[in-house]
Design an enzyme around this catalytic site. Sequence first.
Site, PDB file in Angstrom:
ATOM      1  N   LYS A   1       0.855  -1.185   0.000  1.00  7.05           N
ATOM      2  CA  LYS A   1       0.000   0.000   0.000  1.00  7.05           C
ATOM      3  C   LYS A   1       0.891   1.234   0.000  1.00  7.05           C
ATOM      4  O   LYS A   1       1.961   1.229   0.621  1.00  7.05           O
ATOM      5  CB  LYS A   1      -0.877  -0.057   1.257  1.00  7.05           C
TER       6      LYS A   1
ATOM      7  N   SER B   1      -9.185   1.516   3.949  1.00 10.01           N
ATOM      8  CA  SER B   1      -8.515   2.404   2.999  1.00 10.01           C
ATOM      9  C   SER B   1      -7.593   1.660   2.032  1.00 10.01           C
ATOM     10  O   SER B   1      -7.108   2.239   1.066  1.00 10.01           O
ATOM     11  CB  SER B   1      -7.699   3.450   3.767  1.00 10.01           C
TER      12      SER B   1
ATOM     13  N   SER C   1      -9.271  -1.304   7.722  1.00 10.44           N
ATOM     14  CA  SER C   1      -8.799  -1.014   6.368  1.00 10.44           C
ATOM     15  C   SER C   1      -8.087  -2.158   5.664  1.00 10.44           C
ATOM     16  O   SER C   1      -7.782  -2.050   4.476  1.00 10.44           O
ATOM     17  CB  SER C   1      -7.890   0.219   6.384  1.00 10.44           C
TER      18      SER C   1
END
Length: 471
Positions: free
Chosen positions: A80, A157, A181
């Site tokens: 990420k 997220s 997330s």
Amino acid sequence: MSELHWRSMAELGHMVATKEVSPVEVVRAHLDRVAALDAKLKSFITVCGDQALEAARAAEAELVAGRSAGPLHGVPYGPKDLYNTKGVRTTGGSKILADFVPAEDATVVSRLRAAGLIVLGKLNMHEFAYGPEGLNAHYGDARNPWDATAHRVAGGSSSGSGVAVAAGLCPGALGSDTGGSIRIPASLCGISGIKPTYGRVSRAGVLPLAWSMDHAGPMARTVRDLALMLGAMAGYDAADPTTSVLPVPDYTAALTGEVKGLRVGLLRAHFNDVAAPEVRAAVDAAAKRLEQAGAVVDEVNLAEVVHVAAASFAIVATEALAYHAEWMRTRSADYQPDVRDRLKMGALVSGVQYVRAQQVRQLVRREVDAALARRDVLLAPATPIPAPVLGEKATQLGDGTSDVRSALIRFTRPFNLSGHPACSVPCGFTAAGLPIGMQLVGRPFDEATVLRAGDAYQRLTDWHARRPVLA
């Protein structure tokens, strides 16, 4: 070799080790997949094509020389884009850090590199990790691959991580989890993901959202791959004083496929009872499947979770604003509107409210500990609804109407507040073909049992092996 992109990380590692394929072939297969599909899916912010191929050639040379770094040597993955990567920009999904190039890797990136893994690129995310939908006004909204007719959210997220793994663009990924997330995009995208115990994995070199709630963890299509990645990532790190000195077990050794006698507590009130009907039915069926395999299932309620929403907001909003205070003063216009508005709300939380929220945290932690004193894992849906259409604002749950954002984080954030390990695993599909995820929660630092339960369930079912149909 065809369809390398659908192989698990464990399979790819074995194929590389036995010289059935080379790391270069594996990396090229995934880069080709990214080139063909990601213009629509928008799962990557930065693709590291040249660097990945160079690393693959180096990995191949190591293997030819008889030096293997482990079972994932030569296997690609995607962090990420809030994990620092030496020489590769780390944007946090933001305009503010669009040109930030770290001089060093985050600790977990360094550890995975030492284990022979190869960074394929940096994955999309909700800006600064502050949103459960996974939306990004700067780099585009990652698109859930399970619906070709509508733009459904991927979950956030860690949206790019969920999409890239689900669509076969990379076999594994790193996510971060402050209110769900990792588990939300895993659930909505039909993959697996684990939020380890708070302190199990270093967050040094990872852009923070809320320091006391953030967790770093892996995402992949199988629980076995999670175990392999977590084993390489976990452990004490002097650069992160919140990490535990407890030794890291061999997580793969726990994957026996055996659940006979495993004590499973099915979370009813505030969890499965209020989920959408198809989600509730899928989780009930999963509990029954485990019971048929020898697990002992009973029902359990957590009363203190009614306070989680307010307590979580007070903690996250305050800690997030503390990190962003200077940029909010000097570059407020550079945030996407929903993130800017949430950061502003942090200024409305008083010191008294923050302390009360930390006291609620202790109540929740004690209640979860008490439930797990007589059970090995707790079972609940990961999300109460399947992936909503982009722009959908409200949804109907068993206890009334909820806004979508609150619904997405409702079942995950209690275990960020408590710090317990929690893993999302696919457990079904809706009639419309959308994935459903279940959540397994374990005792602190007992990721091994959580992974054992998830892996055993995947041996009994094939939900995790299904693939989205992509143009």
